[in-house]
Design a protein around this motif. Sequence first.
Motif, PDB file in Angstrom:
ATOM      1  N   ILE A   1      63.174  32.456  60.992  1.00  0.00           N
ATOM      2  CA  ILE A   1      63.093  32.409  59.530  1.00  0.00           C
ATOM      3  C   ILE A   1      63.997  33.487  58.937  1.00  0.00           C
ATOM      4  O   ILE A   1      64.761  33.231  58.003  1.00  0.00           O
ATOM      5  N   ASP A   2      63.930  34.695  59.489  1.00  0.00           N
ATOM      6  CA  ASP A   2      64.738  35.809  58.981  1.00  0.00           C
ATOM      7  C   ASP A   2      66.236  35.535  59.119  1.00  0.00           C
ATOM      8  O   ASP A   2      67.027  35.988  58.285  1.00  0.00           O
ATOM      9  N   ARG A   3      66.622  34.798  60.159  1.00  0.00           N
ATOM     10  CA  ARG A   3      68.039  34.455  60.366  1.00  0.00           C
ATOM     11  C   ARG A   3      68.462  33.231  59.556  1.00  0.00           C
ATOM     12  O   ARG A   3      69.626  32.846  59.581  1.00  0.00           O
ATOM     13  N   GLY A   4      67.517  32.603  58.868  1.00  0.00           N
ATOM     14  CA  GLY A   4      67.844  31.431  58.063  1.00  0.00           C
ATOM     15  C   GLY A   4      67.904  30.134  58.849  1.00  0.00           C
ATOM     16  O   GLY A   4      68.366  29.121  58.335  1.00  0.00           O
TER      17      GLY A   4
ATOM     18  N   LEU B   1      58.949  32.195  54.541  1.00  0.00           N
ATOM     19  CA  LEU B   1      59.143  33.511  53.941  1.00  0.00           C
ATOM     20  C   LEU B   1      59.732  34.477  54.958  1.00  0.00           C
ATOM     21  O   LEU B   1      59.210  34.607  56.078  1.00  0.00           O
ATOM     22  N   THR B   2      60.787  35.174  54.562  1.00  0.00           N
ATOM     23  CA  THR B   2      61.373  36.168  55.450  1.00  0.00           C
ATOM     24  C   THR B   2      60.436  37.372  55.546  1.00  0.00           C
ATOM     25  O   THR B   2      59.502  37.516  54.749  1.00  0.00           O
ATOM     26  N   SER B   3      60.709  38.237  56.472  1.00  0.00           N
ATOM     27  CA  SER B   3      59.893  39.449  56.634  1.00  0.00           C
ATOM     28  C   SER B   3      59.925  40.296  55.367  1.00  0.00           C
ATOM     29  O   SER B   3      58.902  40.850  54.956  1.00  0.00           O
ATOM     30  N   ASP B   4      61.110  40.406  54.746  1.00  0.00           N
ATOM     31  CA  ASP B   4      61.216  41.179  53.504  1.00  0.00           C
ATOM     32  C   ASP B   4      60.393  40.534  52.397  1.00  0.00           C
ATOM     33  O   ASP B   4      59.733  41.223  51.617  1.00  0.00           O
ATOM     34  N   GLU B   5      60.442  39.202  52.308  1.00  0.00           N
ATOM     35  CA  GLU B   5      59.666  38.503  51.291  1.00  0.00           C
ATOM     36  C   GLU B   5      58.167  38.666  51.535  1.00  0.00           C
ATOM     37  O   GLU B   5      57.397  38.846  50.586  1.00  0.00           O
ATOM     38  N   ARG B   6      57.760  38.625  52.798  1.00  0.00           N
ATOM     39  CA  ARG B   6      56.349  38.824  53.131  1.00  0.00           C
ATOM     40  C   ARG B   6      55.885  40.229  52.732  1.00  0.00           C
ATOM     41  O   ARG B   6      54.803  40.413  52.190  1.00  0.00           O
ATOM     42  N   ALA B   7      56.723  41.221  53.013  1.00  0.00           N
ATOM     43  CA  ALA B   7      56.375  42.602  52.663  1.00  0.00           C
ATOM     44  C   ALA B   7      56.273  42.748  51.151  1.00  0.00           C
ATOM     45  O   ALA B   7      55.342  43.386  50.637  1.00  0.00           O
ATOM     46  N   ARG B   8      57.208  42.149  50.423  1.00  0.00           N
ATOM     47  CA  ARG B   8      57.175  42.211  48.957  1.00  0.00           C
ATOM     48  C   ARG B   8      55.942  41.501  48.412  1.00  0.00           C
ATOM     49  O   ARG B   8      55.294  41.992  47.481  1.00  0.00           O
TER      50      ARG B   8
ATOM     51  N   ARG C   1      53.043  41.102  49.947  1.00  0.00           N
ATOM     52  CA  ARG C   1      51.886  41.977  50.215  1.00  0.00           C
ATOM     53  C   ARG C   1      51.807  43.097  49.176  1.00  0.00           C
ATOM     54  O   ARG C   1      50.728  43.417  48.673  1.00  0.00           O
ATOM     55  N   GLU C   2      52.957  43.678  48.864  1.00  0.00           N
ATOM     56  CA  GLU C   2      53.006  44.758  47.882  1.00  0.00           C
ATOM     57  C   GLU C   2      52.547  44.254  46.510  1.00  0.00           C
ATOM     58  O   GLU C   2      51.756  44.911  45.827  1.00  0.00           O
ATOM     59  N   LEU C   3      53.030  43.093  46.106  1.00  0.00           N
ATOM     60  CA  LEU C   3      52.647  42.524  44.814  1.00  0.00           C
ATOM     61  C   LEU C   3      51.167  42.165  44.773  1.00  0.00           C
ATOM     62  O   LEU C   3      50.512  42.353  43.746  1.00  0.00           O
ATOM     63  N   GLU C   4      50.630  41.654  45.885  1.00  0.00           N
ATOM     64  CA  GLU C   4      49.208  41.325  45.930  1.00  0.00           C
ATOM     65  C   GLU C   4      48.352  42.581  45.792  1.00  0.00           C
ATOM     66  O   GLU C   4      47.316  42.562  45.116  1.00  0.00           O
ATOM     67  N   LEU C   5      48.769  43.666  46.437  1.00  0.00           N
ATOM     68  CA  LEU C   5      48.036  44.924  46.309  1.00  0.00           C
ATOM     69  C   LEU C   5      48.108  45.452  44.876  1.00  0.00           C
ATOM     70  O   LEU C   5      47.103  45.918  44.321  1.00  0.00           O
ATOM     71  N   ASP C   6      49.296  45.385  44.274  1.00  0.00           N
ATOM     72  CA  ASP C   6      49.441  45.805  42.883  1.00  0.00           C
ATOM     73  C   ASP C   6      48.564  44.966  41.965  1.00  0.00           C
ATOM     74  O   ASP C   6      47.926  45.486  41.046  1.00  0.00           O
ATOM     75  N   ASN C   7      48.556  43.671  42.212  1.00  0.00           N
ATOM     76  CA  ASN C   7      47.757  42.758  41.403  1.00  0.00           C
ATOM     77  C   ASN C   7      46.267  43.105  41.501  1.00  0.00           C
ATOM     78  O   ASN C   7      45.563  43.156  40.483  1.00  0.00           O
ATOM     79  N   ALA C   8      45.796  43.361  42.700  1.00  0.00           N
ATOM     80  CA  ALA C   8      44.385  43.721  42.891  1.00  0.00           C
ATOM     81  C   ALA C   8      44.059  45.033  42.163  1.00  0.00           C
ATOM     82  O   ALA C   8      43.015  45.148  41.508  1.00  0.00           O
ATOM     83  N   ARG C   9      44.972  46.008  42.265  1.00  0.00           N
ATOM     84  CA  ARG C   9      44.762  47.297  41.588  1.00  0.00           C
ATOM     85  C   ARG C   9      44.723  47.107  40.074  1.00  0.00           C
ATOM     86  O   ARG C   9      43.845  47.649  39.393  1.00  0.00           O
ATOM     87  N   LEU C  10      45.645  46.318  39.570  1.00  0.00           N
ATOM     88  CA  LEU C  10      45.680  46.085  38.127  1.00  0.00           C
ATOM     89  C   LEU C  10      44.437  45.340  37.641  1.00  0.00           C
ATOM     90  O   LEU C  10      43.931  45.623  36.550  1.00  0.00           O
ATOM     91  N   ARG C  11      43.931  44.407  38.427  1.00  0.00           N
ATOM     92  CA  ARG C  11      42.691  43.711  38.051  1.00  0.00           C
ATOM     93  C   ARG C  11      41.525  44.689  37.988  1.00  0.00           C
ATOM     94  O   ARG C  11      40.695  44.626  37.076  1.00  0.00           O
ATOM     95  N   MET C  12      41.445  45.593  38.963  1.00  0.00           N
ATOM     96  CA  MET C  12      40.370  46.585  38.947  1.00  0.00           C
ATOM     97  C   MET C  12      40.483  47.482  37.720  1.00  0.00           C
ATOM     98  O   MET C  12      39.484  47.772  37.064  1.00  0.00           O
ATOM     99  N   GLU C  13      41.704  47.909  37.422  1.00  0.00           N
ATOM    100  CA  GLU C  13      41.897  48.761  36.249  1.00  0.00           C
ATOM    101  C   GLU C  13      41.532  48.015  34.967  1.00  0.00           C
ATOM    102  O   GLU C  13      40.894  48.576  34.078  1.00  0.00           O
ATOM    103  N   ARG C  14      41.932  46.745  34.870  1.00  0.00           N
ATOM    104  CA  ARG C  14      41.603  45.941  33.691  1.00  0.00           C
ATOM    105  C   ARG C  14      40.100  45.811  33.536  1.00  0.00           C
ATOM    106  O   ARG C  14      39.544  45.999  32.452  1.00  0.00           O
TER     107      ARG C  14
END
Length: 101
Positions: free
Chosen positions: A54-57, A62-69, A71-84
């Motif tokens: 997948i990473d080589r096309g 989802l590439t490894s970079d896309e998967r990492a991004r 995961r990061e967005l999901e964590l941010d989303n969860a944090r923002l929901r808690m703050e809201r």
Amino acid sequence: MPDKAAEEQTAVHPEFKREAVELVRTSGRPIAEIARELGIYDSTLGNWVKQARIDRGEREGLTSDERARLRELELDNARLRMERDLLKRTVAFWVKETSTP
């Protein structure tokens, strides 16, 4: 107490993964055979090979970079929901306190 499988998963060095995938690509030998020699599960090595393709096309997904991004967005989303939710409760409490005679 940490899960043993999760602990082992994070302990694998990226260079080991790269070399294992390259061995599969260049040797022409079955994944199961190589995995057995390396002391890992064949499903694990198969997942590494699949992700490398997948990473080589060479394959859709989802590439490894896309998967990492993601995961990061999901964590941010969860944090923002808690703050809201905390802010909602705080405002509701404040309104209740200020409207009480």
